[in-house]
Design a protein around this motif. Structure first.
Motif, PDB file in Angstrom:
ATOM      1  N   ALA A   2       7.913  37.866  52.792  1.00 49.61           N
ATOM      2  CA  ALA A   2       7.916  36.788  54.071  1.00 49.61           C
ATOM      3  C   ALA A   2       6.833  37.127  54.913  1.00 49.61           C
ATOM      4  N   GLN A   3       6.525  35.840  55.575  1.00 51.56           N
ATOM      5  CA  GLN A   3       5.338  36.071  56.348  1.00 51.56           C
ATOM      6  C   GLN A   3       5.938  35.842  57.667  1.00 51.56           C
ATOM      7  N   VAL A   4       5.157  36.631  58.708  1.00 60.74           N
ATOM      8  CA  VAL A   4       5.519  36.510  60.237  1.00 60.74           C
ATOM      9  C   VAL A   4       4.831  35.201  60.685  1.00 60.74           C
ATOM     10  N   LYS A   5       5.343  34.581  61.660  1.00 60.70           N
ATOM     11  CA  LYS A   5       4.987  33.506  62.477  1.00 60.70           C
ATOM     12  C   LYS A   5       3.526  34.125  63.064  1.00 60.70           C
ATOM     13  N   SER A   6       2.420  33.225  62.575  1.00 64.74           N
ATOM     14  CA  SER A   6       1.332  33.564  62.867  1.00 64.74           C
ATOM     15  C   SER A   6       0.670  33.689  64.553  1.00 64.74           C
ATOM     16  N   HIS A   7       1.648  33.209  65.442  1.00 59.97           N
ATOM     17  CA  HIS A   7       1.265  33.463  66.864  1.00 59.97           C
ATOM     18  C   HIS A   7       2.381  33.975  67.473  1.00 59.97           C
ATOM     19  N   ALA A   8       2.962  34.991  67.079  1.00 56.46           N
ATOM     20  CA  ALA A   8       4.448  35.566  67.428  1.00 56.46           C
ATOM     21  C   ALA A   8       3.951  36.406  68.583  1.00 56.46           C
ATOM     22  N   LEU A   9       2.838  37.018  68.594  1.00 51.16           N
ATOM     23  CA  LEU A   9       2.605  37.949  69.847  1.00 51.16           C
ATOM     24  C   LEU A   9       2.365  36.914  71.014  1.00 51.16           C
ATOM     25  N   SER A  10       1.277  35.803  70.721  1.00 49.93           N
ATOM     26  CA  SER A  10       1.018  34.861  71.729  1.00 49.93           C
ATOM     27  C   SER A  10       2.264  34.201  72.197  1.00 49.93           C
ATOM     28  N   GLU A  11       3.229  33.926  71.429  1.00 49.29           N
ATOM     29  CA  GLU A  11       4.348  33.310  71.980  1.00 49.29           C
ATOM     30  C   GLU A  11       5.042  34.167  73.044  1.00 49.29           C
ATOM     31  N   VAL A  12       5.212  35.457  72.785  1.00 54.34           N
ATOM     32  CA  VAL A  12       5.850  36.433  73.688  1.00 54.34           C
ATOM     33  C   VAL A  12       4.885  36.473  74.880  1.00 54.34           C
ATOM     34  N   GLU A  15       6.106  33.309  76.923  1.00 54.74           N
ATOM     35  CA  GLU A  15       7.451  33.382  77.484  1.00 54.74           C
ATOM     36  C   GLU A  15       7.131  34.185  78.885  1.00 54.74           C
ATOM     37  N   LEU A  16       6.353  35.163  78.684  1.00 54.48           N
ATOM     38  CA  LEU A  16       6.163  35.940  80.131  1.00 54.48           C
ATOM     39  C   LEU A  16       5.637  35.137  81.034  1.00 54.48           C
ATOM     40  N   GLU A  17       4.593  34.130  80.444  1.00 55.60           N
ATOM     41  CA  GLU A  17       3.978  33.363  81.505  1.00 55.60           C
ATOM     42  C   GLU A  17       4.662  32.374  82.118  1.00 55.60           C
ATOM     43  N   ASN A  18       5.813  31.928  81.445  1.00 55.08           N
ATOM     44  CA  ASN A  18       6.805  30.843  81.846  1.00 55.08           C
ATOM     45  C   ASN A  18       7.685  31.536  82.771  1.00 55.08           C
ATOM     46  N   MET A  43       9.618  45.561  74.873  1.00 59.24           N
ATOM     47  CA  MET A  43       8.686  46.557  74.665  1.00 59.24           C
ATOM     48  C   MET A  43       7.237  46.246  74.572  1.00 59.24           C
ATOM     49  N   LEU A  44       6.933  45.324  73.927  1.00 53.58           N
ATOM     50  CA  LEU A  44       5.594  44.706  73.847  1.00 53.58           C
ATOM     51  C   LEU A  44       5.146  44.240  75.206  1.00 53.58           C
ATOM     52  N   ILE A  45       5.765  43.423  75.795  1.00 55.40           N
ATOM     53  CA  ILE A  45       5.536  42.826  77.265  1.00 55.40           C
ATOM     54  C   ILE A  45       4.944  43.912  78.278  1.00 55.40           C
ATOM     55  N   PHE A  46       5.807  44.909  78.372  1.00 59.82           N
ATOM     56  CA  PHE A  46       5.655  46.149  79.268  1.00 59.82           C
ATOM     57  C   PHE A  46       4.268  46.896  78.889  1.00 59.82           C
ATOM     58  N   SER A  47       4.163  47.256  77.568  1.00 56.78           N
ATOM     59  CA  SER A  47       2.914  48.017  77.264  1.00 56.78           C
ATOM     60  C   SER A  47       1.751  47.132  77.295  1.00 56.78           C
ATOM     61  N   LEU A  48       1.959  45.901  77.076  1.00 51.29           N
ATOM     62  CA  LEU A  48       0.586  45.069  76.903  1.00 51.29           C
ATOM     63  C   LEU A  48       0.381  44.899  78.553  1.00 51.29           C
ATOM     64  N   VAL A  49       1.105  44.904  79.484  1.00 51.58           N
ATOM     65  CA  VAL A  49       0.821  44.633  80.766  1.00 51.58           C
ATOM     66  C   VAL A  49       0.097  46.014  81.284  1.00 51.58           C
ATOM     67  N   SER A  50       0.632  47.243  80.725  1.00 48.33           N
ATOM     68  CA  SER A  50       0.302  48.447  81.193  1.00 48.33           C
ATOM     69  C   SER A  50      -0.963  48.709  80.560  1.00 48.33           C
ATOM     70  N   SER A  51      -1.391  48.051  79.697  1.00 44.92           N
ATOM     71  CA  SER A  51      -2.706  48.229  78.976  1.00 44.92           C
ATOM     72  C   SER A  51      -3.867  47.491  79.479  1.00 44.92           C
ATOM     73  N   SER A  52      -3.571  46.600  80.503  1.00 43.93           N
ATOM     74  CA  SER A  52      -4.225  45.376  81.117  1.00 43.93           C
ATOM     75  C   SER A  52      -5.073  46.216  82.255  1.00 43.93           C
ATOM     76  N   PRO A  53      -5.743  45.413  83.019  1.00 45.28           N
ATOM     77  CA  PRO A  53      -6.154  46.081  84.343  1.00 45.28           C
ATOM     78  C   PRO A  53      -5.074  45.991  85.270  1.00 45.28           C
ATOM     79  N   VAL A  54      -3.710  45.596  85.067  1.00 45.17           N
ATOM     80  CA  VAL A  54      -2.708  45.977  86.206  1.00 45.17           C
ATOM     81  C   VAL A  54      -2.520  47.405  86.125  1.00 45.17           C
ATOM     82  N   SER A  55      -2.752  48.064  85.127  1.00 46.28           N
ATOM     83  CA  SER A  55      -2.589  49.674  85.033  1.00 46.28           C
ATOM     84  C   SER A  55      -3.112  50.427  86.045  1.00 46.28           C
TER      85      SER A  55
END
Length: 194
Positions: A2-12, A15-18, A43-55
């Motif tokens: 099974a393949q994952v959706k190619s834009h699964a992370l972008s979709e997250v 959703e955050l932007e919305n 978990m992905l959202i919070f860790s991504l935000v914390s790895s951006s300049p917002v950190s």
């Protein structure tokens, strides 16, 4: 296989932007947008935000470490729906800063997505999943102390983001990469701090 959706992370990120409306965005709004059953997405959202300049916001690394700690504890306990205390859910962030972080994150997220696929999925079943979860939990306990070493919180957050991305997309290879990176965290922090 099974393949994952190619834009699964972008979709997250979409959703955050919305969910980012008004002058500030509350943690409760982000969690409701992701869905309380989607531990990996949250978990992905919070860790991504914390790895951006917002950190760079004082206390952000410690706060994200606390959020991830609560998530991991509940995953280990086998809960189906996420619960977070009010001192976390009431916390807000400037929507403008959040949107800037999302924009900054889109390019690296798109780069990672190209290599993701469902593989080594046995790693997501008990007891195998316990080891990475326990290691991530140990990392979150160190994150408040990383506030004092510039840049180290972002390194820890990137490791967690890699794990969460692997969890979300069922890519066991990415989970292994995150664990290897986790072993390198102390060395990287030592180099930064000294």
């Amino acid at each position: 296989m099974a393949q994952v959706k190619s834009h699964a992370l972008s979709e997250v990120l979409d959703e955050l932007e919305n969910s980012a409306t008004g002058d500030t965005t509350a943690v409760s709004e982000v969690i409701d947008a992701m869905g309380r059953r989607s531990f990996a997405s949250i978990m992905l959202i919070f860790s991504l935000v914390s790895s951006s300049p917002v950190s760079a916001i004082p206390g952000m690394t410690a706060f994200v470490g606390t959020v991830i700690f609560f998530i991991v504890i509940q995953m280990l306990a086998g809960r189906n729906s996420l619960w977070l205390p009010q001192f976390i859910t009431r916390r807000t962030i400037s929507t403008e800063k959040l949107r800037k972080a999302i924009t900054w994150l889109r390019k690296p997220v798109r780069s990672v997505e190209r290599f993701l696929k469902s593989r080594l999925t046995f790693l997501f079943h008990r007891p195998y999943i316990w080891l990475p979860l326990l290691l991530i939990m140990a990392l979150t306990l160190c994150m408040p102390f990383l506030e004092f070493i510039p840049g180290s919180g972002s390194i820890a957050s990137i490791v967690i983001a890699l794990f969460a991305a692997g969890l979300l997309t069922r890519d066991g290879a990415l989970v292994i990469v995150s664990l290897v990176a986790l072993l390198a965290v102390p060395l990287a922090i030592w180099q930064i701090g000294f």
